[in-house]
Design an enzyme around this catalytic site. Structure first.
Site, PDB file in Angstrom:
ATOM      1  N   ASP A   8       0.869  -1.163   0.000  1.00 23.57           N
ATOM      2  CA  ASP A   8       0.000   0.000   0.000  1.00 23.57           C
ATOM      3  C   ASP A   8       0.919   1.231   0.000  1.00 23.57           C
ATOM      4  O   ASP A   8       2.141   1.101   0.194  1.00 23.57           O
ATOM      5  CB  ASP A   8      -0.891  -0.032   1.246  1.00 23.57           C
ATOM      6  CG  ASP A   8      -1.737   1.206   1.393  1.00 23.57           C
ATOM      7  OD1 ASP A   8      -2.393   1.597   0.408  1.00 23.57           O
ATOM      8  OD2 ASP A   8      -1.732   1.810   2.481  1.00 23.57           O
ATOM      9  N   ASP A  10      -0.336   5.175   0.889  1.00 21.12           N
ATOM     10  CA  ASP A  10      -0.678   6.220   1.848  1.00 21.12           C
ATOM     11  C   ASP A  10      -0.665   5.676   3.270  1.00 21.12           C
ATOM     12  O   ASP A  10      -1.362   4.714   3.594  1.00 21.12           O
ATOM     13  CB  ASP A  10      -2.065   6.787   1.536  1.00 21.12           C
ATOM     14  CG  ASP A  10      -2.099   7.514   0.201  1.00 21.12           C
ATOM     15  OD1 ASP A  10      -1.258   8.400  -0.001  1.00 21.12           O
ATOM     16  OD2 ASP A  10      -2.957   7.179  -0.635  1.00 21.12           O
TER      17      ASP A  10
END
Length: 222
Positions: A8, A10
């Site tokens: 991922d 953010d």
């Protein structure tokens, strides 16, 4: 050996979650919605469109459409994240570790491609990744598995032979549903939330990932 490691972005590689929150709060002020950091945190990991719809169910507003609010959030986020995002502790070291093992690396993010690219450029990480993939290019965003399946498909690897890193509950659901082994790195405010119990492993920071943990995960893969 893992066929790929998928991250991922953010809140995991870059500290962009607070920037997303600030942007959302500023944009929702234009329609008199009293958004707070705590409300934003409830929806961490959702794509922008899903996040806007989530807020609309709680605070219906007038004068601007959900699409318009979403577009304004994305435009301002792109500007601010590209100028201000910083690396999360341990991110570069971990990426270099996997890169030294010649394991293909990818990003699977709910953010649009231009923001993914801006963050990777700002953090000087772009050259380490084989590819990056946005859930906006799939039929469904996180917490559905589509973006992880899509990243695995583009890499030409088996999702069950991949390791995924996530920091949010919704993102973790996505990676687990894709059939991947998972390492979750929750924020301190929700570290003990049971929603993270579905992960293969939970650590407080990327700095805690070491050779012993990697060897343990490899045994689970076998």
């Amino acid at each position: 050996m893992f066929q790929a490691v998928i991250f991922d972005m953010d809140g995991l590689l870059g500290d962009s979650e607070p920037i997303w929150q600030e942007v959302a709060i500023d944009i929702f002020k234009t329609v008199d919605v009293p958004l707070t950091v705590e409300i934003c945190q409830e929806a961490t990991g959702l794509g922008t469109a899903e996040f806007v719809k989530y807020i609309h169910t709680r605070y219906p507003w007038r004068h601007k459409s959900c699409d318009q609010i979403g577009e304004e959030i994305l435009a301002l986020a792109h500007e601010r994240i590209g100028a201000a995002a910083h690396e999360m502790p341990g991110a570069t070291e971990l990426i270099r570790f996997f890169h030294s093992l010649n394991i293909p690396l990818a990003v699977a993010s709910a953010s649009p491609m231009n923001i993914i690219e801006s963050v990777l450029e700002r953090l000087n990480l772009r050259s380490y990744f084989t590819l990056w993939h946005s859930a906006l290019l799939e039929a469904r965003n996180k917490p559905y598995p589509d973006v992880y399946w899509g990243a695995a498909r583009l890499l030409g690897v088996d999702p069950a032979a991949c390791l995924a890193f996530e920091d949010s509950g919704n993102g973790l659901k996505s990676a687990v549903a894709a059939g991947m082994l998972t390492v979750t790195v929750p924020a301190a405010y929700e570290y003990n939330d049971p929603k993270f119990d579905i992960a293969t492993l939970k650590i407080p920071s990327l700095l805690h990932f070491d050779q012993n943990i990697f060897d343990t995960l490899l045994k689970k893969l076998a």
